[in-house]
Design a protein around this motif. Sequence first.
Motif, PDB file in Angstrom:
ATOM      1  N   ASN A 233      21.923  30.097  74.999  1.00  0.00           N
ATOM      2  CA  ASN A 233      21.785  28.930  75.870  1.00  0.00           C
ATOM      3  C   ASN A 233      20.863  27.856  75.293  1.00  0.00           C
ATOM      4  O   ASN A 233      20.581  26.865  75.967  1.00  0.00           O
ATOM      5  N   LEU A 234      20.384  28.074  74.069  1.00  0.00           N
ATOM      6  CA  LEU A 234      19.540  27.096  73.387  1.00  0.00           C
ATOM      7  C   LEU A 234      20.258  26.565  72.160  1.00  0.00           C
ATOM      8  O   LEU A 234      21.144  27.221  71.605  1.00  0.00           O
ATOM      9  N   SER A 235      19.874  25.364  71.731  1.00  0.00           N
ATOM     10  CA  SER A 235      20.439  24.808  70.504  1.00  0.00           C
ATOM     11  C   SER A 235      19.839  25.505  69.281  1.00  0.00           C
ATOM     12  O   SER A 235      18.808  26.184  69.375  1.00  0.00           O
ATOM     13  N   LYS A 236      20.457  25.315  68.135  1.00  0.00           N
ATOM     14  CA  LYS A 236      19.950  25.932  66.913  1.00  0.00           C
ATOM     15  C   LYS A 236      18.567  25.395  66.559  1.00  0.00           C
ATOM     16  O   LYS A 236      17.715  26.131  66.062  1.00  0.00           O
ATOM     17  N   ALA A 237      18.342  24.118  66.814  1.00  0.00           N
ATOM     18  CA  ALA A 237      17.031  23.534  66.534  1.00  0.00           C
ATOM     19  C   ALA A 237      15.958  24.159  67.416  1.00  0.00           C
ATOM     20  O   ALA A 237      14.834  24.434  66.953  1.00  0.00           O
ATOM     21  N   GLU A 238      16.275  24.381  68.692  1.00  0.00           N
ATOM     22  CA  GLU A 238      15.308  24.989  69.598  1.00  0.00           C
ATOM     23  C   GLU A 238      15.009  26.429  69.204  1.00  0.00           C
ATOM     24  O   GLU A 238      13.850  26.861  69.193  1.00  0.00           O
ATOM     25  N   VAL A 239      16.049  27.180  68.865  1.00  0.00           N
ATOM     26  CA  VAL A 239      15.844  28.565  68.436  1.00  0.00           C
ATOM     27  C   VAL A 239      15.026  28.606  67.150  1.00  0.00           C
ATOM     28  O   VAL A 239      14.125  29.443  66.985  1.00  0.00           O
ATOM     29  N   GLY A 240      15.297  27.679  66.233  1.00  0.00           N
ATOM     30  CA  GLY A 240      14.539  27.626  64.996  1.00  0.00           C
ATOM     31  C   GLY A 240      13.069  27.334  65.220  1.00  0.00           C
ATOM     32  O   GLY A 240      12.201  27.875  64.521  1.00  0.00           O
ATOM     33  N   PHE A 241      12.762  26.492  66.216  1.00  0.00           N
ATOM     34  CA  PHE A 241      11.365  26.193  66.539  1.00  0.00           C
ATOM     35  C   PHE A 241      10.621  27.445  66.976  1.00  0.00           C
ATOM     36  O   PHE A 241       9.504  27.724  66.504  1.00  0.00           O
ATOM     37  N   PHE A 242      11.229  28.221  67.862  1.00  0.00           N
ATOM     38  CA  PHE A 242      10.567  29.430  68.353  1.00  0.00           C
ATOM     39  C   PHE A 242      10.435  30.483  67.251  1.00  0.00           C
ATOM     40  O   PHE A 242       9.389  31.134  67.122  1.00  0.00           O
ATOM     41  N   LYS A 243      11.465  30.657  66.450  1.00  0.00           N
ATOM     42  CA  LYS A 243      11.404  31.665  65.399  1.00  0.00           C
ATOM     43  C   LYS A 243      10.395  31.266  64.316  1.00  0.00           C
ATOM     44  O   LYS A 243       9.704  32.139  63.759  1.00  0.00           O
ATOM     45  N   LYS A 244      10.305  29.988  64.009  1.00  0.00           N
ATOM     46  CA  LYS A 244       9.344  29.537  63.002  1.00  0.00           C
ATOM     47  C   LYS A 244       7.914  29.817  63.445  1.00  0.00           C
ATOM     48  O   LYS A 244       7.062  30.201  62.630  1.00  0.00           O
ATOM     49  N   ASN A 245       7.647  29.654  64.738  1.00  0.00           N
ATOM     50  CA  ASN A 245       6.304  29.897  65.255  1.00  0.00           C
ATOM     51  C   ASN A 245       6.065  31.346  65.646  1.00  0.00           C
ATOM     52  O   ASN A 245       4.941  31.712  66.012  1.00  0.00           O
ATOM     53  N   GLY A 246       7.114  32.161  65.590  1.00  0.00           N
ATOM     54  CA  GLY A 246       6.967  33.560  65.981  1.00  0.00           C
ATOM     55  C   GLY A 246       6.721  33.738  67.460  1.00  0.00           C
ATOM     56  O   GLY A 246       5.982  34.642  67.876  1.00  0.00           O
ATOM     57  N   ALA A 247       7.346  32.887  68.282  1.00  0.00           N
ATOM     58  CA  ALA A 247       7.142  32.927  69.729  1.00  0.00           C
ATOM     59  C   ALA A 247       8.408  33.378  70.433  1.00  0.00           C
ATOM     60  O   ALA A 247       9.517  33.310  69.886  1.00  0.00           O
TER      61      ALA A 247
ATOM     62  N   LEU B 145       3.220  24.686  75.421  1.00  0.00           N
ATOM     63  CA  LEU B 145       3.508  25.779  76.345  1.00  0.00           C
ATOM     64  C   LEU B 145       5.008  25.906  76.571  1.00  0.00           C
ATOM     65  O   LEU B 145       5.731  24.900  76.588  1.00  0.00           O
ATOM     66  N   GLY B 146       5.449  27.139  76.754  1.00  0.00           N
ATOM     67  CA  GLY B 146       6.833  27.402  77.116  1.00  0.00           C
ATOM     68  C   GLY B 146       6.889  28.105  78.464  1.00  0.00           C
ATOM     69  O   GLY B 146       5.963  28.828  78.840  1.00  0.00           O
ATOM     70  N   PHE B 147       7.964  27.863  79.203  1.00  0.00           N
ATOM     71  CA  PHE B 147       8.089  28.446  80.537  1.00  0.00           C
ATOM     72  C   PHE B 147       9.541  28.816  80.806  1.00  0.00           C
ATOM     73  O   PHE B 147      10.460  28.073  80.456  1.00  0.00           O
ATOM     74  N   GLY B 148       9.746  29.972  81.437  1.00  0.00           N
ATOM     75  CA  GLY B 148      11.076  30.385  81.863  1.00  0.00           C
ATOM     76  C   GLY B 148      11.825  31.152  80.796  1.00  0.00           C
ATOM     77  O   GLY B 148      11.998  30.674  79.672  1.00  0.00           O
ATOM     78  N   GLU B 149      12.270  32.338  81.128  1.00  0.00           N
ATOM     79  CA  GLU B 149      13.023  33.154  80.182  1.00  0.00           C
ATOM     80  C   GLU B 149      14.436  32.599  80.003  1.00  0.00           C
ATOM     81  O   GLU B 149      15.023  32.034  80.927  1.00  0.00           O
ATOM     82  N   VAL B 150      14.976  32.758  78.794  1.00  0.00           N
ATOM     83  CA  VAL B 150      16.294  32.215  78.491  1.00  0.00           C
ATOM     84  C   VAL B 150      16.908  33.032  77.359  1.00  0.00           C
ATOM     85  O   VAL B 150      16.198  33.610  76.527  1.00  0.00           O
ATOM     86  N   ARG B 151      18.248  33.089  77.348  1.00  0.00           N
ATOM     87  CA  ARG B 151      18.948  33.773  76.265  1.00  0.00           C
ATOM     88  C   ARG B 151      19.182  32.812  75.103  1.00  0.00           C
ATOM     89  O   ARG B 151      19.308  31.608  75.296  1.00  0.00           O
ATOM     90  N   GLU B 152      19.271  33.381  73.915  1.00  0.00           N
ATOM     91  CA  GLU B 152      19.377  32.563  72.705  1.00  0.00           C
ATOM     92  C   GLU B 152      20.631  31.698  72.711  1.00  0.00           C
ATOM     93  O   GLU B 152      20.600  30.560  72.245  1.00  0.00           O
TER      94      GLU B 152
END
Length: 224
Positions: free
Chosen positions: A59-73, A50-57
């Motif tokens: 403010n996240l690390s590249k690994a975190e952004v890659g996780f969301f983009k890989k899952n299409g979330a 589960l993910g919670f709380g809106e955030v701008r790209e």
Amino acid sequence: MKGLIGKKIGMTQVFNDEGNLVPVTVVDVNTCQVVGKRTPEKDKYSAVTLGFGEVREKNLSKAEVGFFKKNGAQLRRHVKEFRVSTEEAAGFNVGDAVKADLFTKGQLVDVTGVTKGRGFQGVMKRWKFKGSQTATRGTHEYRRHPGAIGQRKTPGRVYPNKKLPGHYGVDQVTTQNLAVVDVDVEKGLLLIKGTIAGHNDGIVIVRPSIKVALREQHKAARSK
């Protein structure tokens, strides 16, 4: 689903059905969303992330952004994984919103949060010591001290885990068996009886009571 991620809004009070005033903590679970899944075929176990709380790209690390983009979330500030059965995981897809109606009014829950940080504290506040001496008999500046901590020449050292002054707070604490007083699905709010660990706007994890689940398992085992 085994729980939700939420944000502690603060405390208020409401009247229950019997007309009694009940102190409650308000928890916002409005932006909970499925951002990933674990499967036995790929990961050797079954779980829902589960993910919670809106955030701008930015403010996240590249690994975190890659996780969301890989899952299409969608991007989320906080992520938590909950173990579920394979059958239960099949009912969730990435992008599905998980709302407050996961819990019902009157249900018992366990809430995990991080306590407030109180900095460096002495033994009276940190460990609830009474104090080493009274304020009489010529005692000077020693009333809030811990007292003796050593063992003379043998063993000639201070044992580990002594209750001494130090950093107090910022500990993960789980409060068990709290009753859900009300559920507001439209606003995404849970009203939980009593207090929970953490400051306002702190992140908390709300799960069904483990003691209730174990009690039901025990009853089912005895009935067989």
